[in-house]
Scaffold this active site. Structure first.
Site, PDB file in Angstrom:
ATOM      1  CB  CYS A   1       7.561   0.728   8.621  1.00  0.00           C
ATOM      2  SG  CYS A   1       9.200   1.165   9.237  1.00  0.00           S
TER       3      CYS A   1
ATOM      4  NE  ARG B   1      18.463  -1.879   7.688  1.00  0.00           N
ATOM      5  CZ  ARG B   1      19.048  -0.714   7.597  1.00  0.00           C
ATOM      6  NH1 ARG B   1      19.411  -0.247   6.412  1.00  0.00           N
ATOM      7  NH2 ARG B   1      19.286   0.006   8.693  1.00  0.00           N
TER       8      ARG B   1
ATOM      9  CB  CYS C   1      10.695  -1.916  10.070  1.00  0.00           C
ATOM     10  SG  CYS C   1      10.580  -1.443  11.806  1.00  0.00           S
TER      11      CYS C   1
ATOM     12  CB  THR D   1      16.020   4.924   8.460  1.00  0.00           C
ATOM     13  OG1 THR D   1      14.767   4.592   7.832  1.00  0.00           O
ATOM     14  CG2 THR D   1      15.827   6.076   9.435  1.00  0.00           C
TER      15      THR D   1
ATOM     16  CB  CYS E   1       5.812   1.154  11.929  1.00  0.00           C
ATOM     17  SG  CYS E   1       7.433   0.966  12.730  1.00  0.00           S
TER      18      CYS E   1
ATOM     19  CG  ASP F   1     -35.807 -12.552  -3.023  1.00  0.00           C
ATOM     20  OD1 ASP F   1     -36.227 -11.633  -3.755  1.00  0.00           O
ATOM     21  OD2 ASP F   1     -36.353 -12.884  -1.962  1.00  0.00           O
TER      22      ASP F   1
ATOM     23  CB  CYS G   1       6.463  -2.591  12.409  1.00  0.00           C
ATOM     24  SG  CYS G   1       7.050  -2.209  10.730  1.00  0.00           S
TER      25      CYS G   1
END
Length: 453
Positions: free
Chosen positions: A34, A63, A65, A30, A38, A418, A68
């Protein structure tokens, strides 16, 4: 930092939000990257690759998403946990140093050549300083596009782009839409909100659950300086001295995000303001990892159960943190030209403090801050900054530890004097700053005066 692809893919398949901000995954079929949580259908393993930063995914040609919004997540806790060159560079890049001073300025602050810095960042993070800064500019631009009605030319220059054409090209490359479409989508997503007053910018700052908001606000309220800071039920406000002018911010923690209202003198300071506010509230912490380790100790288990998701307050300015830690009283700062309710005054500059009555050891520190020879910023290395602070007689080890913890967001600084606990605390690495926070907020806990420790 190396990613285990199989473990990362299991996180993606489980839509595990704990890993949002720690890495992104890109889908070759695609061309989109993401966040791990997502909600889209999980892609096949053979089609997925993983990147440590959004900039690395963008450099590889992917690029963001738009479902999301992988840049709208908490930052990686690695940048505080690690103290190496790549982590320190990332802290400065998110503060906008490249936009203000360029890559040469970033390299100078870190003490390395530009070539070496680019080589380390490309090897460690998959992208060089310019690509990392470009991703930061794209994120700042998206915030302005979605939360204001500024013209796109104003957005471009406020986000640090050199031209409107560069701005348009970057938005299209990163989000696969033009600015007009991005703003239209934001309007469709936006729920009914109380409108901000003119000039204000409303943002939602994400964090990882659990989040001890009440404890954090209580700590900030106890340290608040009238006029500079204001604690009210459910929210905290303060003035900010930013690179291009003063600003005010109001912060109201909610169940899933901190509502942030910024009033900026110069919109170029948006990215820097968001970065500093996130560091002030320690919003990039990994509370699940912290609570899992500390909660396994019988001494800390009831404290962790009572206050899961404790945060360690950070710093919005290194010099301010030194002055607050060093001096019991401070002169009033400059009044704001336009007060924001009870927020009327900026924190005083080192030069203003230098004009007041100080002891000789205190004057030495304040003079070094005013002259710039003591430069306390979030790109410093922990041990190096600690050693430099301790070279001044006025700064005790406890004070140096507090400064380093707050300015650098260092997660593993032990501040409980301590001996028995100090030996036991070795098992609490690398989260001893959070163990300290639990112990020092406990009624009856032994607290050393930082000025005498």
């Amino acid at each position: 930092m190396l990613l285990d692809p199989e473990r990362a893919y299991r996180s993606v398949a489980a839509r595990d939000a704990r890993f949002d901000g720690c890495f992104v995954f890109a889908v070759r079929t695609t061309g989109i990257y993401c966040r791990p949580s997502c909600p889209a259908v999980t892609p096949k393993r053979r089609n997925v690759e993983f990147h440590l930063t959004a900039a690395a995914a963008q450099t590889a040609g992917f690029r963001a998403c738009r479902r999301c919004l992988p840049d709208a997540v908490p930052g990686s806790p690695e940048w505080n946990l690690r103290a190496d060159l790549a982590a320190r560079a990332m802290r400065l890049i998110t503060d906008g140093v490249v936009e203000r001073d360029g890559v040469p300025g970033l390299a100078t602050r870190l003490g390395y050549s530009e070539r070496h810095l680019a080589r380390v960042l490309t090897t460690e993070l998959g992208a060089g300083p310019l690509a990392l800064a470009r991703a930061h500019r794209a994120h700042a631009a998206r915030l302005l596009i979605e939360t204001t009605e500024l013209t796109f030319a104003d957005v471009a220059f406020a986000a640090g782009f050199a031209s409107v054409r560069q701005f348009n090209d970057t938005i299209r490359a990163v989000f696969a839409v033009n600015p007009t479409q991005l703003r239209a989508e934001a309007r469709r997503r936006r729920r009914a909100e109380v409108p901000a007053r003119p000039g204000a910018i409303n943002l939602r700052l994400p964090f990882r659950l659990p989040f001890d908001a009440a404890g954090l606000l209580e700590t900030l309220a106890a340290q608040a300086i009238p006029g500079v800071e204001q604690a009210e039920p459910g929210r905290f406000g303060r003035t900010l001295r930013l690179p291009h002018g003063p600003a005010t911010v109001w912060l109201a923690p909610g169940p899933a995000h901190v509502a942030c209202t910024l009033n900026l003198t110069d919109l170029r300071d948006l990215g820097s303001a968001v970065s500093r506010v996130r560091r002030l509230l320690d919003l990039d912490a990994d509370p699940s990892a912290v609570d899992e380790l500390l909660g396994a100790d019988p001494l800390l288990a009831p404290l962790v159960a009572a206050a899961p998701g404790v945060r360690v307050p950070g710093s919005v300015d290194g010099a301010e943190t030194v002055l607050r830690t060093l001096l019991p009283a401070l002169p009033p700062g400059e009044p704001l030209a336009t007060p924001d309710g009870p927020l009327t005054t900026l924190f005083p500059t080192p030069a203003a403090v230098l004009a007041t009555e100080l002891s000789a050891p205190e004057r030495e520190v304040v003079a070094a801050l005013a002259a710039g020879s003591l430069d306390v910023h979030l790109g410093r290395e922990t041990d190096e900054l600690t050693a430099e602070l301790l070279s001044y007689p006025a700064i005790t080890p406890a004070m140096a530890a507090e400064i380093v913890t707050r300015v650098l967001g260092a997660p593993d600084v032990w501040r409980v004097p301590d001996p028995a606990l100090t030996a036991r605390a070795r098992a609490w690495r690398p989260w001893r700053s959070y163990a300290t926070a639990h112990l020092l907020r406990t009624p009856g806990a032994e607290k050393a005066d930082r000025r005498t420790a």
